[in-house]
Scaffold this motif. Structure first.
Motif, PDB file in Angstrom:
ATOM      1  N   SER A  35       0.935  -1.253  -0.033  1.00  0.00           N
ATOM      2  CA  SER A  35       0.066  -0.042   0.063  1.00  0.00           C
ATOM      3  C   SER A  35       0.669   1.351  -0.062  1.00  0.00           C
ATOM      4  N   GLU A  36       0.208   2.477  -0.438  1.00  0.00           N
ATOM      5  CA  GLU A  36       1.000   3.700  -0.462  1.00  0.00           C
ATOM      6  C   GLU A  36       1.384   3.979   0.990  1.00  0.00           C
ATOM      7  N   ALA A  37       0.415   3.841   1.903  1.00  0.00           N
ATOM      8  CA  ALA A  37       0.606   4.115   3.360  1.00  0.00           C
ATOM      9  C   ALA A  37       2.099   3.392   3.981  1.00  0.00           C
ATOM     10  N   GLN A  38       2.005   2.093   3.681  1.00  0.00           N
ATOM     11  CA  GLN A  38       3.053   1.196   3.823  1.00  0.00           C
ATOM     12  C   GLN A  38       4.622   1.848   3.213  1.00  0.00           C
ATOM     13  N   LYS A  40       5.164   4.699   2.454  1.00  0.00           N
ATOM     14  CA  LYS A  40       5.493   5.993   3.248  1.00  0.00           C
ATOM     15  C   LYS A  40       6.053   5.476   4.409  1.00  0.00           C
ATOM     16  N   THR A  41       5.658   4.819   5.299  1.00  0.00           N
ATOM     17  CA  THR A  41       6.131   4.365   6.586  1.00  0.00           C
ATOM     18  C   THR A  41       7.572   3.684   6.242  1.00  0.00           C
ATOM     19  N   TYR A 102       8.748   0.339   0.502  1.00  0.00           N
ATOM     20  CA  TYR A 102       9.412   1.359  -0.085  1.00  0.00           C
ATOM     21  C   TYR A 102      10.328   1.134  -1.152  1.00  0.00           C
ATOM     22  N   ALA A 115      -1.579  -3.810   2.439  1.00  0.00           N
ATOM     23  CA  ALA A 115      -0.274  -3.744   2.881  1.00  0.00           C
ATOM     24  C   ALA A 115       0.332  -4.947   2.292  1.00  0.00           C
TER      25      ALA A 115
END
Length: 129
Positions: A35-38, A40-41, A102, A115
Motif C-alpha cells: 500500500s502507499e501508506a506502507q 511511506k512508513t 518502499y 499492505a
C-alpha cells in the motif's frame, strides 16, 4: 489405471479445490502488493535505519535486477536477517515489510489497496522493472 480409493478421491478433490480457489496463484510486483501508506512508513524507516549505508539513488538502481526471478520472501529474509548492519534483525517484521514496500515503490511498482503481508511473500515473484 486402477480405481481410486476413497482417500485418493478426497485428496484429489481437496487439491482441485485449493487450485481453483487461487490459494497457490502466484502474483508479481505488478499486482499492487503493497500500500502507499506502507511505502511511506518504509521511506521513514529507510531513512532512520538504512540510509547511512545505502544511499537511495545508488541502492535502488539495479537492485531488483539482482532479485529477478526470486520470490519476495528471499530478499525479505536477507534484509530482515542481516540489516541494519550494526544491529541485524532489530526491527519488527512489519517494519521490514514496510522498507521492502518502499524499495518496490522507488522502483516504480504500483501500490495496491493492501499492505505487503510478510506471511505471503513466497507467493510474490520479483520481476525487474
Amino acid at each position: 489405471m486402477g480405481r481410486m480409493t476413497g482417500l485418493g478421491r478426497c485428496a484429489l478433490v481437496a487439491g482441485l479445490a485449493v487450485l481453483s480457489s487461487g490459494v497457490y496463484a502466484e502474483r508479481t510486483l505488478e499486482d499492487g502488493v503493497f500500500s502507499e501508506a506502507q511505502a511511506k512508513t518504509g521511506k521513514t524507516l529507510f531513512g532512520q535505519h538504512c540510509k547511512s549505508c545505502h544511499h537511495p539513488k545508488k541502492y535502488f538502481d539495479g537492485k531488483l535486477k539482482e532479485w529477478e526471478g526470486l520470490t519476495l520472501d528471499q530478499p525479505y529474509g536477507i534484509i530482515s536477517g542481516l540489516m541494519p548492519q550494526d544491529n541485524p534483525g532489530a526491527l519488527w517484521g512489519d517494519e521490514y515489510a514496510a522498507i521492502l514496500a518502499y524499495i518496490l515503490e522507488e522502483n516504480d511498482f504500483p501500490a495496491g489497496a493492501d499492505a505487503l503481508d510478510s506471511g505471503a511473500l513466497a507467493d510474490i515473484r520479483v520481476i525487474a522493472p
